[in-house]
Design an enzyme around this catalytic site. Structure first.
Site, PDB file in Angstrom:
ATOM      1  N   HIS A  11      36.600  38.894 -27.829  1.00 52.36           N
ATOM      2  CA  HIS A  11      36.863  39.587 -29.086  1.00 52.36           C
ATOM      3  C   HIS A  11      37.601  40.899 -28.851  1.00 52.36           C
ATOM      4  CE1 HIS A  11      35.228  41.732 -32.870  1.00 52.36           C
ATOM      5  NE2 HIS A  11      36.333  41.103 -33.155  1.00 52.36           N
ATOM      6  N   ASN A  24      31.114  44.712 -34.710  1.00 53.94           N
ATOM      7  CA  ASN A  24      31.266  44.385 -36.135  1.00 53.94           C
ATOM      8  C   ASN A  24      29.934  44.362 -36.875  1.00 53.94           C
ATOM      9  OD1 ASN A  24      34.023  44.256 -36.285  1.00 53.94           O
ATOM     10  ND2 ASN A  24      34.135  42.058 -35.923  1.00 53.94           N
ATOM     11  N   GLU A  84      34.969  42.463 -26.416  1.00 56.99           N
ATOM     12  CA  GLU A  84      33.600  41.942 -26.335  1.00 56.99           C
ATOM     13  C   GLU A  84      33.677  40.540 -25.725  1.00 56.99           C
ATOM     14  OE1 GLU A  84      31.098  43.919 -30.008  1.00 56.99           O
ATOM     15  OE2 GLU A  84      32.364  42.216 -30.516  1.00 56.99           O
TER      16      GLU A  84
HETATM   17  N1  CAA Z   1      50.323  48.629 -32.322  1.00 54.19           N
HETATM   18  C1  CAA Z   1      50.571  49.298 -31.199  1.00 54.19           C
HETATM   19  N2  CAA Z   1      50.388  50.633 -31.063  1.00 54.19           N
HETATM   20  C2  CAA Z   1      49.959  51.305 -32.146  1.00 54.19           C
HETATM   21  C3  CAA Z   1      49.700  50.669 -33.370  1.00 54.19           C
HETATM   22  C4  CAA Z   1      49.907  49.279 -33.432  1.00 54.19           C
HETATM   23  N3  CAA Z   1      49.662  48.573 -34.548  1.00 54.19           N
HETATM   24  N4  CAA Z   1      49.282  51.600 -34.250  1.00 54.19           N
HETATM   25  C5  CAA Z   1      49.281  52.766 -33.609  1.00 54.19           C
HETATM   26  N5  CAA Z   1      49.675  52.596 -32.339  1.00 54.19           N
HETATM   27  C6  CAA Z   1      49.758  53.627 -31.301  1.00 54.19           C
HETATM   28  C7  CAA Z   1      50.834  54.651 -31.615  1.00 54.19           C
HETATM   29  O1  CAA Z   1      52.060  54.253 -31.045  1.00 54.19           O
HETATM   30  C8  CAA Z   1      50.296  55.888 -30.939  1.00 54.19           C
HETATM   31  O2  CAA Z   1      50.583  55.822 -29.582  1.00 54.19           O
HETATM   32  P1  CAA Z   1      50.785  57.188 -28.734  1.00 54.19           P
HETATM   33  O3  CAA Z   1      49.623  58.082 -29.035  1.00 54.19           O
HETATM   34  O4  CAA Z   1      50.774  56.670 -27.347  1.00 54.19           O
HETATM   35  O5  CAA Z   1      52.087  57.726 -29.186  1.00 54.19           O
HETATM   36  C9  CAA Z   1      48.794  55.762 -31.035  1.00 54.19           C
HETATM   37  O6  CAA Z   1      48.527  54.376 -31.315  1.00 54.19           O
HETATM   38  C10 CAA Z   1      48.268  56.648 -32.134  1.00 54.19           C
HETATM   39  O7  CAA Z   1      48.960  56.283 -33.317  1.00 54.19           O
HETATM   40  P2  CAA Z   1      49.294  57.290 -34.504  1.00 54.19           P
HETATM   41  O8  CAA Z   1      49.389  58.684 -33.977  1.00 54.19           O
HETATM   42  O9  CAA Z   1      50.426  56.739 -35.280  1.00 54.19           O
HETATM   43  O10 CAA Z   1      48.098  57.130 -35.495  1.00 54.19           O
HETATM   44  P3  CAA Z   1      46.583  57.457 -35.276  1.00 54.19           P
HETATM   45  O11 CAA Z   1      46.376  58.717 -34.532  1.00 54.19           O
HETATM   46  O12 CAA Z   1      45.930  57.270 -36.599  1.00 54.19           O
HETATM   47  O13 CAA Z   1      46.080  56.289 -34.318  1.00 54.19           O
HETATM   48  C11 CAA Z   1      44.886  54.279 -34.261  1.00 54.19           C
HETATM   49  C12 CAA Z   1      46.173  54.946 -34.668  1.00 54.19           C
HETATM   50  C13 CAA Z   1      44.739  54.292 -32.744  1.00 54.19           C
HETATM   51  C14 CAA Z   1      45.001  52.839 -34.762  1.00 54.19           C
HETATM   52  C15 CAA Z   1      43.709  55.056 -34.904  1.00 54.19           C
HETATM   53  O14 CAA Z   1      43.956  55.210 -36.267  1.00 54.19           O
HETATM   54  C16 CAA Z   1      42.401  54.370 -34.711  1.00 54.19           C
HETATM   55  O15 CAA Z   1      41.799  54.413 -33.647  1.00 54.19           O
HETATM   56  N6  CAA Z   1      41.909  53.703 -35.764  1.00 54.19           N
HETATM   57  C17 CAA Z   1      40.667  52.966 -35.751  1.00 54.19           C
HETATM   58  C18 CAA Z   1      40.908  51.639 -35.121  1.00 54.19           C
HETATM   59  C19 CAA Z   1      39.682  50.771 -35.166  1.00 54.19           C
HETATM   60  O16 CAA Z   1      38.585  51.183 -35.496  1.00 54.19           O
HETATM   61  N7  CAA Z   1      39.887  49.490 -34.837  1.00 54.19           N
HETATM   62  C20 CAA Z   1      38.847  48.500 -34.921  1.00 54.19           C
HETATM   63  C21 CAA Z   1      39.068  47.641 -36.135  1.00 54.19           C
HETATM   64  S1  CAA Z   1      37.788  46.445 -36.336  1.00 54.19           S
HETATM   65  C22 CAA Z   1      38.256  45.210 -35.320  1.00 54.19           C
HETATM   66  O17 CAA Z   1      39.287  45.194 -34.739  1.00 54.19           O
HETATM   67  C23 CAA Z   1      37.276  44.090 -35.156  1.00 54.19           C
HETATM   68  C24 CAA Z   1      37.302  42.992 -36.129  1.00 54.19           C
HETATM   69  O18 CAA Z   1      36.923  41.881 -35.750  1.00 54.19           O
HETATM   70  C25 CAA Z   1      37.685  43.158 -37.552  1.00 54.19           C
HETATM   71  P1  NAD Z   2      46.151  36.862 -39.589  1.00 49.75           P
HETATM   72  O1  NAD Z   2      45.928  36.305 -40.948  1.00 49.75           O
HETATM   73  O2  NAD Z   2      46.887  38.147 -39.438  1.00 49.75           O
HETATM   74  O3  NAD Z   2      46.914  35.778 -38.667  1.00 49.75           O
HETATM   75  C1  NAD Z   2      46.462  34.465 -38.481  1.00 49.75           C
HETATM   76  C2  NAD Z   2      47.631  33.621 -37.981  1.00 49.75           C
HETATM   77  O4  NAD Z   2      47.133  32.323 -37.615  1.00 49.75           O
HETATM   78  C3  NAD Z   2      48.719  33.396 -39.037  1.00 49.75           C
HETATM   79  O5  NAD Z   2      49.975  33.740 -38.496  1.00 49.75           O
HETATM   80  C4  NAD Z   2      48.639  31.903 -39.333  1.00 49.75           C
HETATM   81  O6  NAD Z   2      49.898  31.317 -39.620  1.00 49.75           O
HETATM   82  C5  NAD Z   2      48.073  31.357 -38.045  1.00 49.75           C
HETATM   83  N1  NAD Z   2      47.375  30.067 -38.155  1.00 49.75           N
HETATM   84  C6  NAD Z   2      46.511  29.685 -39.111  1.00 49.75           C
HETATM   85  N2  NAD Z   2      46.057  28.428 -38.846  1.00 49.75           N
HETATM   86  C7  NAD Z   2      46.650  28.037 -37.684  1.00 49.75           C
HETATM   87  C8  NAD Z   2      46.580  26.863 -36.882  1.00 49.75           C
HETATM   88  N3  NAD Z   2      45.811  25.839 -37.230  1.00 49.75           N
HETATM   89  N4  NAD Z   2      47.319  26.807 -35.740  1.00 49.75           N
HETATM   90  C9  NAD Z   2      48.109  27.848 -35.373  1.00 49.75           C
HETATM   91  N5  NAD Z   2      48.206  28.986 -36.104  1.00 49.75           N
HETATM   92  C10 NAD Z   2      47.485  29.083 -37.230  1.00 49.75           C
HETATM   93  O7  NAD Z   2      44.712  36.961 -38.916  1.00 49.75           O
HETATM   94  P2  NAD Z   2      44.162  38.012 -37.843  1.00 49.75           P
HETATM   95  O8  NAD Z   2      43.738  39.244 -38.552  1.00 49.75           O
HETATM   96  O9  NAD Z   2      45.109  38.085 -36.699  1.00 49.75           O
HETATM   97  O10 NAD Z   2      42.820  37.288 -37.396  1.00 49.75           O
HETATM   98  C11 NAD Z   2      42.829  36.216 -36.471  1.00 49.75           C
HETATM   99  C12 NAD Z   2      41.441  36.093 -35.859  1.00 49.75           C
HETATM  100  O11 NAD Z   2      41.128  37.313 -35.167  1.00 49.75           O
HETATM  101  C13 NAD Z   2      40.307  35.880 -36.884  1.00 49.75           C
HETATM  102  O12 NAD Z   2      39.335  35.054 -36.301  1.00 49.75           O
HETATM  103  C14 NAD Z   2      39.797  37.291 -37.079  1.00 49.75           C
HETATM  104  O13 NAD Z   2      38.478  37.328 -37.544  1.00 49.75           O
HETATM  105  C15 NAD Z   2      39.919  37.844 -35.677  1.00 49.75           C
HETATM  106  N6  NAD Z   2      39.990  39.314 -35.572  1.00 49.75           N
HETATM  107  C16 NAD Z   2      40.686  40.025 -36.507  1.00 49.75           C
HETATM  108  C17 NAD Z   2      40.748  41.414 -36.367  1.00 49.75           C
HETATM  109  C18 NAD Z   2      41.517  42.255 -37.351  1.00 49.75           C
HETATM  110  O14 NAD Z   2      41.338  43.477 -37.362  1.00 49.75           O
HETATM  111  N7  NAD Z   2      42.382  41.689 -38.180  1.00 49.75           N
HETATM  112  C19 NAD Z   2      40.140  42.049 -35.273  1.00 49.75           C
HETATM  113  C20 NAD Z   2      39.469  41.273 -34.320  1.00 49.75           C
HETATM  114  C21 NAD Z   2      39.389  39.895 -34.491  1.00 49.75           C
END
Ligand code: CAA
Ligand code: NAD
Length: 279
Positions: free
Chosen positions: A137, A187, A149
């Protein structure tokens, strides 16, 4: 080592990037051709930005993209060592892909899922190689976030676990080890927090901007919970929140109606141009 990544959306393109940057040959597969084209552009921009910052030759950055094969077919994954699945957060869709891969891939191939919280044990049991199925993860944005993870399902073998721990180390990230449970660790704690912010908004207690400002300046979070929800994708967040409620049956994990409403309207956050904020 050859790495397959399935799904080239928010997470898949970042996973492909960090794997190719570490020197692995990568196959990035998506059913949607436009998603693959977007992924190639995103990777190009992000690697360029990273290499510029690190003072590396920009010619080296183009080599990263050259190590990635973009395809709509699963067949190039046949001889992959590890396939990382990053498609929609729906158990039935993920199982279908794992079963197809199970018939296609060589016996050695490990299947890793980037699921945000679905059962690794259930995914493993849907294949004939539950010992080689594991949770891997990543966090969003993948090139920036240090953590992966690593989740062991009931039948994940020690060998599989060790290969994945080593793979995480080799791409310069840190791992934590987790026994399969709904939403794992980060999460399980983060999603109720984001949900609470959406309840606060839905109850009219404060504006989007002030809720985020509150958590950034009052709790030192890098971005506010509503901006983070938009970054994750509101559809993905909804699936994950539903898993926590369904798996635990605990009403404390109820899903905010406002989250459902946004998803129903197609306001999915950054990826659709509108969520709690406009992009
Ligand atoms: N891809 C690549 N690099 C990126 C990026 C992206 N999408 N977004 C930002 N960056 C980089 C920038 O280039 C910048 O790099 P440098 O410092 O080396 O120049 C750095 O990250 C910081 O970016 P910014 O100054 O533009 O913006 P910021 O200070 O707000 O930082 C962030 C961006 C690191 C994303 C920060 O906002 C942050 O840590 N946010 C929280 C992220 C978080 O909690 N993520 C977990 C989400 S939950 C999850 O992922 C699990 C799930 O299953 C849903
Ligand atoms: P997303 O919607 O941005 O992208 C999913 C992609 O999968 C799309 O481009 C879609 O066309 C493709 N897809 C769907 N069905 C498919 C198939 N059968 N074969 C090949 N490609 C297929 O989704 P995401 O946010 O990248 O999430 C993807 C996975 O990662 C989910 O399981 C999500 O829970 C997990 N995840 C998401 C985040 C987040 O912050 N978005 C963080 C960690 C983990």
């Amino acid at each position: 080592m050859k790495i397959g990544v399935i799904g080239s959306g928010t997470m898949g393109n970042g996973i492909a990037q960090v794997m190719a940057d570490a020197g692995y040959d990568v196959v990035l597969c998506d059913v949607n051709k436009e998603a693959l084209e977007r992924a190639a552009k995103t990777i190009n921009t992000n690697v360029g930005r990273l290499y510029k910052k690190q003072g590396k030759e920009l010619a080296e950055a183009t080599k990263v993209l050259a190590r990635i094969e973009f395809t709509t077919e699963l067949s190039p994954l046949k001889d992959a060592d590890v396939v990382i699945e990053a498609i929609i957060e729906k158990m039935d869709v993920k199982k279908k892909v794992f079963q197809e891969l199970d018939g296609l891939c060589e016996g050695k191939t490990i299947f890793a899922s980037n699921t945000s919280g679905l059962s690794i044990t259930e995914l493993g049991a849907s294949t004939d190689r539950a010992d080689r199925v594991v949770g891997m993860h990543f966090f969003n944005p993948v090139p920036v976030m240090k953590l992966v993870e690593v989740i062991r399902g009931s039948d994940t073998s020690d060998d599989t676990y060790e290969v994945i721990i080593e793979l995480v180390r080799s791409i310069g990230k840190e791992s934590i080890s987790i026994v399969d449970a709904p939403l794992f660790v980060v999460n399980r704690i983060l999603v109720p927090f984001i949900n609470e912010a959406i309840f606060v908004l839905g109850e009219g207690i404060a504006s989007v901007e002030d809720i985020d400002k509150g958590m950034m300046l009052g709790a030192n979070h890098p971005i506010g919970p509503l901006a983070l929800a938009d970054m994750v994708g509101l559809d993905t967040l909804l699936f994950v929140a539903e898993t926590l409620l369904e798996e635990t049956g605990d009403s404390k994990y109820r899903v905010p109606p406002l989250l459902r409403k946004h998803v129903r309207a197609g306001h999915l956050g950054r990826k659709s141009g509108r969520g709690f904020y406009q992009y």
